[in-house]
Design an enzyme around this catalytic site. Structure first.
Site, short mmCIF file in Angstrom:
data_model
loop_
_atom_site.label_atom_id
_atom_site.label_comp_id
_atom_site.label_asym_id
_atom_site.label_seq_id
_atom_site.Cartn_x
_atom_site.Cartn_y
_atom_site.Cartn_z
N THR A 146 37.33 -7.05 -2.86
CA THR A 146 36.49 -8.01 -3.57
C THR A 146 36.80 -9.35 -2.95
O THR A 146 37.83 -9.50 -2.30
CB THR A 146 36.94 -8.07 -5.06
N ARG A 193 29.16 2.33 -13.02
CA ARG A 193 30.52 1.83 -13.32
C ARG A 193 30.56 0.32 -13.05
O ARG A 193 30.14 -0.16 -12.00
CB ARG A 193 31.54 2.54 -12.44
N VAL A 194 31.09 -0.41 -14.00
CA VAL A 194 31.24 -1.85 -13.82
C VAL A 194 32.74 -2.17 -13.86
O VAL A 194 33.44 -1.73 -14.77
CB VAL A 194 30.49 -2.62 -14.92
N GLY A 195 33.19 -2.90 -12.88
CA GLY A 195 34.61 -3.28 -12.84
C GLY A 195 34.84 -4.59 -13.56
O GLY A 195 34.06 -5.00 -14.43
N ASP A 196 35.90 -5.26 -13.18
CA ASP A 196 36.26 -6.52 -13.84
C ASP A 196 35.52 -7.73 -13.27
O ASP A 196 35.38 -8.75 -13.95
CB ASP A 196 37.77 -6.77 -13.70
N THR A 216 41.36 -9.56 -7.98
CA THR A 216 40.90 -8.42 -7.17
C THR A 216 41.85 -7.26 -7.45
O THR A 216 42.95 -7.46 -7.94
CB THR A 216 40.91 -8.75 -5.66
N GLY A 217 41.41 -6.08 -7.09
CA GLY A 217 42.23 -4.90 -7.34
C GLY A 217 41.61 -4.03 -8.42
O GLY A 217 40.43 -4.21 -8.76
N GLY A 240 40.01 -2.91 -11.26
CA GLY A 240 39.41 -3.67 -12.35
C GLY A 240 39.71 -3.12 -13.73
O GLY A 240 39.83 -3.88 -14.70
N1 ASP Z 1 38.20 -5.53 -8.93
C1 ASP Z 1 37.15 -4.79 -8.29
C2 ASP Z 1 36.65 -3.73 -9.19
O1 ASP Z 1 37.46 -3.11 -9.88
C3 ASP Z 1 37.52 -4.16 -7.02
C4 ASP Z 1 38.56 -4.85 -6.21
O2 ASP Z 1 38.81 -5.99 -6.35
O3 ASP Z 1 39.19 -4.23 -5.36
O4 ASP Z 1 35.48 -3.46 -9.17
#
Ligand code: ASP
Length: 366
Positions: A211, A239-242, A262-263, A265
């Site tokens: 991200t 699917r919706v992340g953070d 990031t990471g 979510g």
């Molecule tokens: N945070 C994002 C999500 O979970 C993905 C990411 O940052 O790696 O959609």
């Protein structure tokens, strides 16, 4: 292998700049590690007197447009059906407004659509078909966001799924003349290099996240932020992340500071991470203390079980109103085989962009 003893619960030695608080506001941009170019452009815009939100959106647009970044915008890795779905959010400190889009298809710049949701609607979040129609109404061009590289990786992922008998409907069958697993890939993707095929197998086996989050402060003390992503590779459609969740993937409060993430979510949403970071800074914590404390809550959600925590990573970026800033990660590094990549984040305070080490909770040992 991860053992409790092999892990140090200490924060990395912070970069000198990360510990100092500026007395007067100054132009400053931070972003996730894929953001040096983004920070440079955003800084140029701040120096030209542009609005902080316009600056960070212009910055991340570079990354959304770049097919080499397979975690953001055009060229992002798709969902399990091979369709790229994008999430993004924006927050503008001075006006205290926010906008976001989720599961947006066919539009390469979701951050710009999120900004329009903020400025041109009475809503904060639009998703899926509604978000697409809104973008269309505002003249955004539709295009297929799936690059050949991302399609290759998606097909490799589909081929990597096997039932207990080793069958896979998407791979050549028993009657195939050449049973070598990669023969058909070479035929279908003659331009793919050995390196690209190796990457495709890697992302098929370990679905990556990725991200870009970017936060800015200007010399007038105004702040804004943006987070934009293609989300988790091979996700269930919808699917919706953070990233598009205000308070999780992004939060800006003009009185206190800004945070992005990031990471994985799912872990961030459970602790309302970006909002938590900003609240901690409001209470007087430094940016570094705020990101580490928020990560401790993530760790607590798993009873500090390092075997479980070792299966994902989560990063926060924090920028306090007085210019104090930090990046922080659950883990010190990303380890793939013998390759160890230190977690870093991008910073620009007026010159060239640089990468600084993130503070962290745990050390990964190969
Ligand atoms: N945070 C994002 C999500 O979970 C993905 C990411 O940052 O790696 O959609």
């Amino acid at each position: 292998m991860i053992s409790r003893r092999s892990l140090l619960q200490v924060a990395a030695v912070p970069a000198a700049a990360a510990t100092t608080s500026a007395a007067a506001p100054k132009n400053l941009v931070i972003a996730s590690s894929n953001g040096p170019d983004c920070c440079r452009l955003a800084m140029e815009m701040l120096q030209a007197g542009k609005d902080t939100l316009d600056a960070v959106v212009a910055g991340v647009t570079l990354v959304e447009d770049d097919p080499r970044d397979t975690s953001v915008g055009y060229g992002g890795l798709p969902n399990e059906e091979g369709v790229v779905e994008l999430d993004a959010s924006v927050m503008h400190g001075p006006s205290r407004r926010a906008g976001s889009v989720a599961s947006l298809r066919n539009i390469r710049n979701p951050s710009q659509v999120a900004r329009l949701v903020m400025t041109q609607t009475d809503h904060i979040m639009l998703v899926g078909e509604g978000a697409l129609r809104f973008a269309r109404a505002h003249g955004f061009a539709e295009q297929n966001l799936l690059t050949e590289q991302a399609r290759l990786a998606w097909l490799v992922w589909k081929q990597s799924l096997r039932d207990a008998g080793g069958w896979n409907n998407w791979a050549p069958g028993l009657d195939a003349p050449d049973p070598a697993p990669q023969a058909w890939l070479r035929e279908r993707f003659p331009g793919a290099t050995a390196e690209m095929l190796a990457w495709a197998w890697e992302v098929a086996r370990h679905p990556p996240t990725g991200t870009i989050s970017c936060l800015a402060l200007n010399a007038r003390g105004e702040m804004s932020g943006v987070t934009t992503t293609s989300g988790l590779a091979w996700k269930i459609p919808g699917r919706v992340g953070d990233s598009p969740i205000i308070g999780a993937g992004l939060y800006v409060d003009q009185d206190a500071g800004a945070a992005g993430s990031t990471g994985r979510g799912e872990e961030n949403i459970r602790v309302a991470g970006a909002h938590t970071v900003v609240e901690l800074m409001r209470q007087g914590r430094s940016a570094k203390e705020a990101v580490l404390e928020t990560l401790r809550r993530v760790s607590r959600n798993y009873g500090d079980n390092l075997a479980k925590l070792g299966r994902f990573d989560l990063n926060f970026y924090a920028l306090r109103k007085d210019g104090d800033y930090a990046g922080g990660s659950l883990w010190d590094a990303n380890v793939t085989g013998s390759r160890r990549v230190r977690r870093q984040f991008a910073v620009n305070d007026g010159g060239a962009s640089r990468l600084e080490d993130c503070a962290y909770l745990y050390e990964r040992r190969p």
